[in-house]
Design a protein around this motif. Structure first.
Motif, short mmCIF file in Angstrom:
data_model
loop_
_atom_site.label_atom_id
_atom_site.label_comp_id
_atom_site.label_asym_id
_atom_site.label_seq_id
_atom_site.Cartn_x
_atom_site.Cartn_y
_atom_site.Cartn_z
N LEU A 204 0.84 -1.21 0.00
CA LEU A 204 0.00 0.00 0.00
C LEU A 204 0.87 1.25 0.00
O LEU A 204 0.55 2.27 -0.65
CB LEU A 204 -0.93 0.01 1.21
N GLN A 205 1.98 1.19 0.73
CA GLN A 205 2.90 2.33 0.75
C GLN A 205 3.53 2.54 -0.62
O GLN A 205 3.66 3.69 -1.09
CB GLN A 205 4.00 2.08 1.79
N LEU A 206 3.89 1.45 -1.30
CA LEU A 206 4.45 1.57 -2.65
C LEU A 206 3.43 2.16 -3.62
O LEU A 206 3.76 3.02 -4.45
CB LEU A 206 4.90 0.20 -3.15
N LEU A 207 2.19 1.70 -3.51
CA LEU A 207 1.13 2.25 -4.38
C LEU A 207 0.92 3.74 -4.15
O LEU A 207 0.76 4.52 -5.10
CB LEU A 207 -0.19 1.49 -4.13
N LYS A 208 0.97 4.11 -2.88
CA LYS A 208 0.79 5.53 -2.55
C LYS A 208 1.91 6.38 -3.12
O LYS A 208 1.70 7.47 -3.65
CB LYS A 208 0.73 5.68 -1.02
N GLN A 209 3.14 5.86 -3.05
CA GLN A 209 4.28 6.58 -3.59
C GLN A 209 4.18 6.74 -5.10
O GLN A 209 4.52 7.78 -5.66
CB GLN A 209 5.58 5.85 -3.23
N ASN A 210 3.68 5.69 -5.75
CA ASN A 210 3.55 5.74 -7.22
C ASN A 210 2.45 6.68 -7.68
O ASN A 210 2.45 7.13 -8.83
CB ASN A 210 3.29 4.32 -7.76
N GLN A 211 1.50 6.95 -6.80
CA GLN A 211 0.38 7.82 -7.16
C GLN A 211 0.69 9.29 -6.94
O GLN A 211 -0.06 10.16 -7.35
CB GLN A 211 -0.86 7.44 -6.34
N THR A 212 1.81 9.57 -6.26
CA THR A 212 2.16 11.00 -5.98
C THR A 212 3.18 11.50 -6.98
O THR A 212 3.80 10.75 -7.72
CB THR A 212 2.75 11.11 -4.57
#
Length: 212
Positions: A204-212
């Protein structure tokens, strides 16, 4: 880390079967390896240590008979050494009974020639086992020599026997007792559920980073 089954955190003294409790009483003092019967798991070298260990020490081998040819070789070796009564092949044991066997062992010895983090060693730690593992494998990531267990040369039965005898002779030593207690402590939150939750948070943290 891989996870530990929920049974490893439950009261194995109360939940283990009477059959396994009777077996443990009959075994007396024993070392344990939990692994499938296969050349990669290298049960052969542990059997070769027995002439160098106290005569009352038995080896309990827990795991499925994955390689019939290798199993015949192991049986032939025990016969050659006249140790049929000291090497006990128990087959597959699961649940509370498996953890009860680990908890009551003098130590766990796992000399696999090819191993990652090793589920069985991780499970043994949860029961306070002092673990002796093979050098130059992924097990060195789990067991730090002299800190939470010991390393031994993979095919050197004399080196392995020396480490086994050291642990046997120092069971009441402060350092050995600390290893047992610390192994229980560090594995306390390593259930499969917690491991899955940590992995979920990581993705989830990786997904969040990719979305920013």
């Amino acid at each position: 880390y891989n996870g530990i089954e929920k049974e490893g955190y439950e009261d194995v003294e109360a939940k283990a079967s009477e059959k396994i409790k009777r077996l443990v009483r009959e075994l007396g003092q024993y070392i344990i390896q939990v692994a499938r019967i296969h050349p990669l798991k290298n049960q052969e070298v542990i059997i070769k240590t027995l002439p160098l260990l106290p005569a009352n020490i038995k080896l309990a081998v827990v795991g499925p008979f994955d390689d019939s040819g290798y199993f015949r070789k192991l049986k032939s070796l025990t016969k050659e050494l006249e140790f049929q009564d000291r090497v006990i092949f128990l087959g597959t044991i699961t649940g509370h009974d498996k953890y009860y066997l680990m908890k009551h062992a003098q130590m766990m010895v796992h000399m696999a020639s090819l191993e990652a983090l090793g589920n069985a060693v991780h499970e043994g730690m949860s029961q306070g086992c002092v673990c002796i593992v093979s050098k130059n494998t992924g097990l060195e990531e789990l067991i730090e020599d002299g800190v939470n267990g010991y390393h031994a040369d993979l095919y050197d039965h004399r080196d392995i026997a020396e480490k086994i005898n050291f642990v046997l002779e120092n069971q009441q030593n402060t350092n050995i007792q600390s290893i047992k207690q610390n192994n229980i402590k560090v594995t306390r939150n390593r259930s499969w559920e917690n491991t899955a939750h940590q992995l979920e948070e990581y993705f989830l943290q990786l997904l969040k980073q990719n979305q920013t």
